[in-house]
Design a protein around this motif. Structure first.
Motif, PDB file in Angstrom:
ATOM      1  N   ILE A 183     -14.554  15.039  70.498  1.00  0.00           N
ATOM      2  CA  ILE A 183     -13.120  15.238  70.267  1.00  0.00           C
ATOM      3  C   ILE A 183     -12.783  16.723  70.342  1.00  0.00           C
ATOM      4  O   ILE A 183     -11.827  17.133  71.005  1.00  0.00           O
ATOM      5  N   ALA A 236     -10.612   9.500  72.037  1.00  0.00           N
ATOM      6  CA  ALA A 236      -9.752  10.043  70.976  1.00  0.00           C
ATOM      7  C   ALA A 236      -9.241  11.426  71.346  1.00  0.00           C
ATOM      8  O   ALA A 236      -8.074  11.761  71.071  1.00  0.00           O
ATOM      9  N   THR A 285       2.283   6.841  68.187  1.00  0.00           N
ATOM     10  CA  THR A 285       1.353   6.217  67.246  1.00  0.00           C
ATOM     11  C   THR A 285       1.512   4.701  67.273  1.00  0.00           C
ATOM     12  O   THR A 285       0.515   3.960  67.290  1.00  0.00           O
ATOM     13  N   LEU A 305      -5.345  12.485  71.460  1.00  0.00           N
ATOM     14  CA  LEU A 305      -4.810  13.557  70.617  1.00  0.00           C
ATOM     15  C   LEU A 305      -4.277  14.719  71.439  1.00  0.00           C
ATOM     16  O   LEU A 305      -3.297  15.365  71.052  1.00  0.00           O
ATOM     17  N   SER A 306      -4.906  14.990  72.593  1.00  0.00           N
ATOM     18  CA  SER A 306      -4.476  16.116  73.424  1.00  0.00           C
ATOM     19  C   SER A 306      -3.085  15.895  74.011  1.00  0.00           C
ATOM     20  O   SER A 306      -2.411  16.846  74.399  1.00  0.00           O
ATOM     21  N   ILE A 336      -2.929   8.729  77.574  1.00  0.00           N
ATOM     22  CA  ILE A 336      -3.167   8.076  76.283  1.00  0.00           C
ATOM     23  C   ILE A 336      -3.731   6.674  76.490  1.00  0.00           C
ATOM     24  O   ILE A 336      -4.673   6.255  75.802  1.00  0.00           O
ATOM     25  N   ILE A 347     -10.276  18.477  73.127  1.00  0.00           N
ATOM     26  CA  ILE A 347      -9.044  19.127  72.678  1.00  0.00           C
ATOM     27  C   ILE A 347      -9.075  20.622  72.966  1.00  0.00           C
ATOM     28  O   ILE A 347      -8.109  21.190  73.492  1.00  0.00           O
ATOM     29  N   SER A 357      -1.849   9.039  68.872  1.00  0.00           N
ATOM     30  CA  SER A 357      -2.673   8.728  67.712  1.00  0.00           C
ATOM     31  C   SER A 357      -2.859   7.221  67.658  1.00  0.00           C
ATOM     32  O   SER A 357      -2.057   6.468  68.221  1.00  0.00           O
ATOM     33  N   ASP A 401      -5.847   8.382  59.548  1.00  0.00           N
ATOM     34  CA  ASP A 401      -4.991   9.571  59.633  1.00  0.00           C
ATOM     35  C   ASP A 401      -3.763   9.400  58.731  1.00  0.00           C
ATOM     36  O   ASP A 401      -3.364  10.323  58.022  1.00  0.00           O
TER      37      ASP A 401
END
Length: 287
Positions: A192, A125, A84, A129-130, A17, A196, A134, A139
């Motif tokens: 993205i 991103a 997040t 997300l994977s 991340i 993913i 976030s 969102d």
């Protein structure tokens, strides 16, 4: 899963991340913002604020996200999670840091900035997300609207992004400004999806083996893979044979192949990609 394994996986998730946040911040500060392009999301709003007031993007991203989070606490509860919060704080810091040390776009051509920036922003991103992370932003706004109105989050996000990018027209009264923004958004969205979907791809092994127990023990205890053992008979030899069927993540396929080669080099193996795998350890069926 043991506590040590769980901790290791958690550390790995936060590392990925963080790398994704760094790549995304570099995309904005090295290509998109200095080229005068307004992208999507909260970073796009912060970019317009920067062009009008000179306030650095990192500050605006942090303040806007903080407001969204405080409002969402009342509307949604604490549903956005610690990742997040981590993403918001780290992306704000990276945006502030890189914008302070990168005064000019890293590529002189504006169109190339939109393409490269879109690729990097999308890749970053996707990595975030994977791993279940976030950066908050639109969102959260989409989730709040979705709670009271019957709109899908995907449609809401697209609508919000279109409004943000279209609003950039009024900065220079230039359609070109808007077009570059949509190019960046389109490239980013594609990347993205690629990241993913790539992380979710699965493969199916069909292994014809004379050493089923040895392979079984290694798959289960060393590689943490589930499998099914099927009794079969060779069509040519009429000999009894064991077939192991293994469903695994694509990223684990080379490790499994290497393990099989070390144990039984002559094993007959069929390897194929599968459209989707649902159940424990894989995706859940969405209603």
């Amino acid at each position: 899963m043991s506590t040590r394994t769980s901790l290791s996986e958690n550390i790995r998730s936060y590392f990925i991340i963080t790398i994704g946040l760094l790549i995304g911040a570099l995309a904005w500060t090295g290509f998109i913002i200095p080229a005068g392009i307004v992208g999507s999301g909260v970073s796009g709003i912060a970019t317009m604020i920067y062009f009008v007031t000179g306030i650095k993007v990192g500050y605006s991203v942090f303040l806007i996200n903080t407001v969204f989070l405080l409002v969402s606490l009342r509307v949604l509860g604490f549903s956005f999670g610690i990742k997040t919060l981590y993403g918001i704080i780290v992306i704000s810091f990276f945006l502030w840091l890189f914008q302070s040390i990168i005064p000019e776009p890293l590529v002189s051509d504006r169109f190339m900035c939109s393409i490269i920036g879109g690729i990097m922003a999308g890749a970053g991103a996707g990595m975030i997300l994977s791993r279940g992370g976030s950066t908050g932003g639109t969102d959260i706004l989409a989730m709040m609207i979705n709670k009271y109105k019957n709109y899908s989050p995907g449609q809401l996000l697209l609508t919000i992004d279109v409004v943000i990018i279209s609003s950039s027209y009024f900065l220079e009264n230039s359609i070109e400004q808007v077009v570059y923004g949509f190019v960046t958004m389109g490239v980013s969205a594609y990347c993205i999806d690629m990241i993913i979907e790539g992380s979710k791809q699965s493969v199916q092994f069909i292994i014809f083996t004379q050493k089923p127990e040895l392979l079984r023990n290694n798959l289960i205890h060393n590689l943490d893979q589930g499998l099914t053992i099927i009794d079969a008979k060779g069509g040519y030899s009429s000999k009894d044979v064991k077939i192991l069927m293994v469903l695994a993540k694509k990223r684990d396929s080379q490790t499994i192949l290497k393990m099989i080669k070390n144990i039984e080099p002559d094993a007959f193996i069929s390897l194929g990609s599968v459209m989707g795998v649902y159940g424990k350890g894989f995706d859940s069926i969405k209603s």
